[in-house]
Design an enzyme around this catalytic site. Structure first.
Site, PDB file in Angstrom:
ATOM      1  N   ASP A 116       9.181 -86.267  73.644  1.00 49.88           N
ATOM      2  CA  ASP A 116       8.669 -86.241  75.015  1.00 49.88           C
ATOM      3  C   ASP A 116       9.640 -85.647  76.017  1.00 49.88           C
ATOM      4  OD1 ASP A 116      10.447 -88.513  74.846  1.00 49.88           O
ATOM      5  OD2 ASP A 116       9.586 -89.239  76.717  1.00 49.88           O
ATOM      6  N   ASP A 161       9.631 -89.362  67.936  1.00 47.44           N
ATOM      7  CA  ASP A 161      10.359 -90.175  68.906  1.00 47.44           C
ATOM      8  C   ASP A 161       9.539 -91.427  69.235  1.00 47.44           C
ATOM      9  OD1 ASP A 161      12.363 -90.698  70.970  1.00 47.44           O
ATOM     10  OD2 ASP A 161      10.798 -90.126  72.387  1.00 47.44           O
TER      11      ASP A 161
END
Length: 223
Positions: free
Chosen positions: A177, A17
């Site tokens: 995250d 990400d």
């Protein structure tokens, strides 16, 4: 640190990400959103509020900010156009790499893993940001939130990224995250490790169903 229950030798690739995982972009979001709000004659929004709204794509972010400042939903189209205008102009200027990102990516590459960046950020924002932060050379593939019909937490982007890498989900590690990344990974069949920092919609990240947590991407080198 909660050491991941996995070994990098079990993987052929990793999907990483962007916002909140590799780059702290909260400053970019706040600057672009507040410039948008000035254009619309609306009150400013603070970083603490924006942090909880990040992660589900630019459309969701702008809609959430408009609701937060009490603006009518009918103003969305104009607001989104102004947001895009301002974001592309300041992209990367108010952001910074998290500590350990370069070391972590180098460790993944040294283990022979193929890398892709998968983000809900629009492709037109993601690609120049990676270049500005010196990260573009690590990734074979980069897919933004508008690359596929649906965004994370839907599994489709992960499945399509695995397809592009030529890997199977079970041997492709998702590094993110937030619950968005974890939910998408679980549904796609990818193991998932989350960083302890970043943006998880205001919720404790260690409460998310994941295979492990790291305080820095550099810790992946030890797995």
């Amino acid at each position: 640190m909660n050491a991941p229950r996995l070994n990098l030798s079990d993987f052929d690739a990793a999907i990483v990400d962007l916002d909140g995982t590799m780059v702290d972009t909260l400053g970019d979001f706040v600057a672009a959103l507040n410039a948008m709000l000035v254009d619309l004659g609306l009150p400013a929004v603070h970083a603490q509020a924006v942090e909880k709204m990040v992660g589900k794509g630019s459309e969701h972010l702008v809609q959430s900010v408009l609701a937060h400042v009490g603006a009518e939903a009918a103003r969305y189209e104009d607001a989104f156009a102004r947001y895009q205008h301002h974001y592309i102009a300041i992209n990367g200027q108010h952001s910074a790499l998290y500590a350990g990102v370069i070391d972590g990516l180098q460790a993944l590459r040294a283990r022979g893993l193929r890398l892709a960046c998968l983000t809900n950020k629009p492709q037109a924002f993601a690609v120049p940001l990676l270049a500005a932060k010196g990260l573009d050379g690590f990734f074979e593939q980069v897919f933004g939130g508008d690359a596929f019909a649906r965004k994370k937490p839907d599994p489709l982007p992960l499945l399509k990224t695995c397809e592009a890498l030529g890997t199977v989900p079970a041997r492709t590690l998702m590094v993110g995250d937030s619950s968005n990344d974890a939910r998408a990974a679980r549904a796609a069949g990818c193991p998932v490790v989350l960083v302890s920092y970043g943006y998880n919609h205001g919720e404790p990240v260690r409460g998310v169903d994941a295979d492990g947590f790291v305080d820095s991407l550099a810790e992946l080198a030890a797995t």
